[in-house]
Write an enzyme that holds these catalytic residues in place. Structure first.
Site, PDB file in Angstrom:
ATOM      1  N   LYS A   1       0.751 -65.342 106.332  1.00 35.82           N
ATOM      2  CA  LYS A   1      -0.096 -65.062 107.483  1.00 35.82           C
ATOM      3  C   LYS A   1       0.516 -65.617 108.773  1.00 35.82           C
ATOM      4  O   LYS A   1       1.117 -66.693 108.766  1.00 35.82           O
ATOM      5  CB  LYS A   1      -1.464 -65.688 107.216  1.00 35.82           C
TER       6      LYS A   1
ATOM      7  N   SER B   1     -10.014 -63.084 108.037  1.00 32.47           N
ATOM      8  CA  SER B   1      -8.894 -63.248 108.940  1.00 32.47           C
ATOM      9  C   SER B   1      -7.575 -63.057 108.233  1.00 32.47           C
ATOM     10  O   SER B   1      -6.587 -62.694 108.838  1.00 32.47           O
ATOM     11  CB  SER B   1      -8.941 -64.589 109.653  1.00 32.47           C
TER      12      SER B   1
ATOM     13  N   SER C   1     -12.035 -66.506 104.367  1.00 33.91           N
ATOM     14  CA  SER C   1     -10.930 -65.651 104.774  1.00 33.91           C
ATOM     15  C   SER C   1      -9.756 -65.593 103.818  1.00 33.91           C
ATOM     16  O   SER C   1      -8.740 -64.991 104.128  1.00 33.91           O
ATOM     17  CB  SER C   1     -10.459 -66.012 106.178  1.00 33.91           C
TER      18      SER C   1
END
Length: 557
Positions: A137, A218, A242
């Protein structure tokens, strides 16, 4: 130090859905709504396989073990594997279905893979992660030729002075960091009216099961990308939901570890009392392998000291196909009721656990969980301001912005690019808060830990002698709506998130072709137990199936 707020949560006080993409292979960043509409009007009506044949490739659904066997046999090399995935990203992520899950490709990925091949030939593999491509990420810091931006234009060009702990552990294990994934900007903490999967730098990520639907949370890019077979495994982050929500919505296994099992050092933060990174994979086995690589004590993150002697270098030793036999599992029945179809699916999952020998305690609800909404949000506001400023300071004087206040000012000056769909109301609320010595903050934090831990999960598990608690992770993916923002239905992530306790989601089936997960959560550092139970459930049911890249959900199913 990081994470987000997700759509997989319930609260009677505030809407948790509110919480929670620049170089690419072809230099393409955002995916516009107009492009999506054009694709749909070209006749992709969502029936089976509008792009399936074209998108199938040799590494579809391949596991870490199969990749290692292939490299050992000479069928693959780390270089050839990385090359195949990069080609796949070009064809599927930036063209074709255009999922738009990868925000940046590591320009050194192939050279790193080639070096790992030479090392394997000379010395043998370092371990199960040697040569395995991973996507991480874009809030996880890397000191290389990639940026770390949390999807924000305010950090465009920002390269941290050193690798995050997570990146360093991956490199030490021999993994190939293939690139970074898009996310809900600032890990979905900027606004209570956000659209998950959208960032100013990266644009919109789409769900590979139905392209008009949301990838959730997210860690949306990691969820969509790993599900679409753009890498072997991925790393997401979570503050509340998330990891587990995008895993559930994209048909993956996701592990949200105990707070402190994995260091947050070098990850763009939200709130240190809940932030953690964790694995996202297509199987429990692969998630367990990745967790073993990530876990460890880090002097730069004091929370990890508690994990000494409680973590494992190899979580695969807890994989047991008969692991449900004799286990006492409680059902968090109050997390049900937001969807008849999800209730039916998860009730079937519970029956499968019974058939596998588990003893089911139903209901088994943590009554204090309903009192956490306002205090959780309050703690996150205080910690967001403090932790964000501390992270910016660590970037040094050359950082593009140095505080939450400067981020807010940047967004206002760049409103057209940064805030075309939703604002920064949560940022503004956080900036108005005082220091972490404020009584309001300290009282709220104490309340959170007492109600979620001592009087919550721990008390219930002691009283009912439970090995784990199960609940629906969330509902099927909702239609992405840039006008109104997210509109999820419900979920169960908050208790474990606020407590800082582990939570594992596993595919539990499909609703109109859209994946839904079931969560296993429990006491601090109970990852070994949860992995055993999750693996046994996975092996008994085997619900995971790859996405078909439909234009919209097939409601004829």
């Amino acid at each position: 130090m990081t994470q987000e707020r997700d759509r997989c949560t319930h609260t009677p006080v505030f809407d948790r859905r509110r919480f929670l993409q620049s170089a690419t292979l072809a230099g393409v960043a955002g995916i516009s709504v107009a492009a999506l509409r054009a694709q749909q009007h070209r006749g992709e009506k969502g029936r089976a396989g509008s792009g399936r044949t074209a998108t199938t490739f040799e590494l579809d659904e391949i596991t870490i073990q199969a990749l290692q066997q292939g490299m050992k046999a000479g069928k693959f090399t780390a270089h050839s594997i990385a090359e195949e995935y990069l080609t796949r990203i070009g064809k599927i992520d930036k063209q074709g279905p255009a999922i738009n899950s990868v925000i940046e490709i590591n320009p050194d990925a192939l050279s790193i893979a080639e070096a790992l091949d030479k090392e394997r030939k000379a010395e043998g593999p370092r371990g199960p992660m040697h040569g395995i491509p991973v996507l991480i990420k874009d809030n996880i810091g890397t000191h290389d030729r990639m940026m770390t931006t949390a999807g924000s234009l305010a950090l465009e060009g920002s390269v941290p002075p050193r690798d995050s702990f997570v990146a360093r552990r991956l490199r030490e294990a021999g993994a190939v960091i293939l690139g970074k994934t898009n996310l809900s900007e600032w890990a979905n903490i900027r606004s209570e009216h956000s659209t998950s999967g959208w960032s100013g730098r990266g644009g919109l990520t789409r769900n590979p099961y139905a392209l008009d639907r949301n990838p959730c949370g997210s860690s949306s890019g990691t969820g969509a990308g790993i599900s679409a077979n753009l890498a072997a495994i991925g790393v997401g982050t979570e503050t509340d939901g998330s990891i587990v929500c995008p895993s559930s919505a994209n048909g993956l296994v996701g592990i949200k570890p105990t707070l402190g099992l994995v260091s947050r050092a070098g990850i763009i933060p939200i709130a240190h009392s809940q932030d953690t990174a964790g694995p996202m994979a297509r199987t429990v086995t692969d998630a367990a392998i990745l967790l073993g690589a990530l876990a460890g004590v880090d002097p730069e993150d004091g929370f990890t000291a508690e994990s000494r002697g409680k973590s494992a270098a190899d979580y695969t030793r807890f994989l047991d196909a008969a692991g449900l036999k004799g286990a006492r599992i409680g059902v968090a029945r109050k997390s049900f009721g937001f969807s008849d179809a999800v209730d039916k699916l998860v009730n079937s999952a519970i029956e499968a656990m019974k058939h596998a020998g588990a003893e089911i305690v139903d209901p088994a609800d943590v009554e204090t969980g309903e009192k956490l909404g306002a205090s959780e949000f309050l703690v996150l506001l205080y910690e967001l301001k403090a932790d964000m400023s501390a992270y910016r300071a660590a970037l040094g004087p050359g950082a593009p912005v140095h505080s939450l206040k400067e981020i807010i000012e940047f967004n206002e000056k760049n409103r057209v690019r940064e805030m075309p769909y939703f604002g920064q109301d949560t940022f503004i609320k956080a900036e108005a808060k005082g220091p972490l010595t404020t009584k309001e903050y300290l009282d709220a934090l104490e309340k959170n830990h007492r109600l979620a831990r001592t009087e919550g999960i721990d008390a219930l598990m002691d009283k009912l002698h439970l090995d784990a608690i199960v609940a629906p992770t969330g509902g099927p993916a909702w239609i992405t709506d840039l006008v109104n923002g997210d509109h999820d239905s419900g979920g169960s992530s908050s208790l474990a998130a606020v407590a800082g306790y582990p939570n594992i989601t596993v595919p539990a089936g499909f609703v109109f072709g859209l994946p839904v997960g079931i969560s296993f959560f429990g006491r601090a550092y109970s990852e070994s137990t949860l992995i055993r139970l999750a693996y046994a459930f996975e092996q008994a049911t085997k619900h995971r199936r790859p996405p078909r890249f439909l234009a919209t959900a097939d409601i004829s199913i």
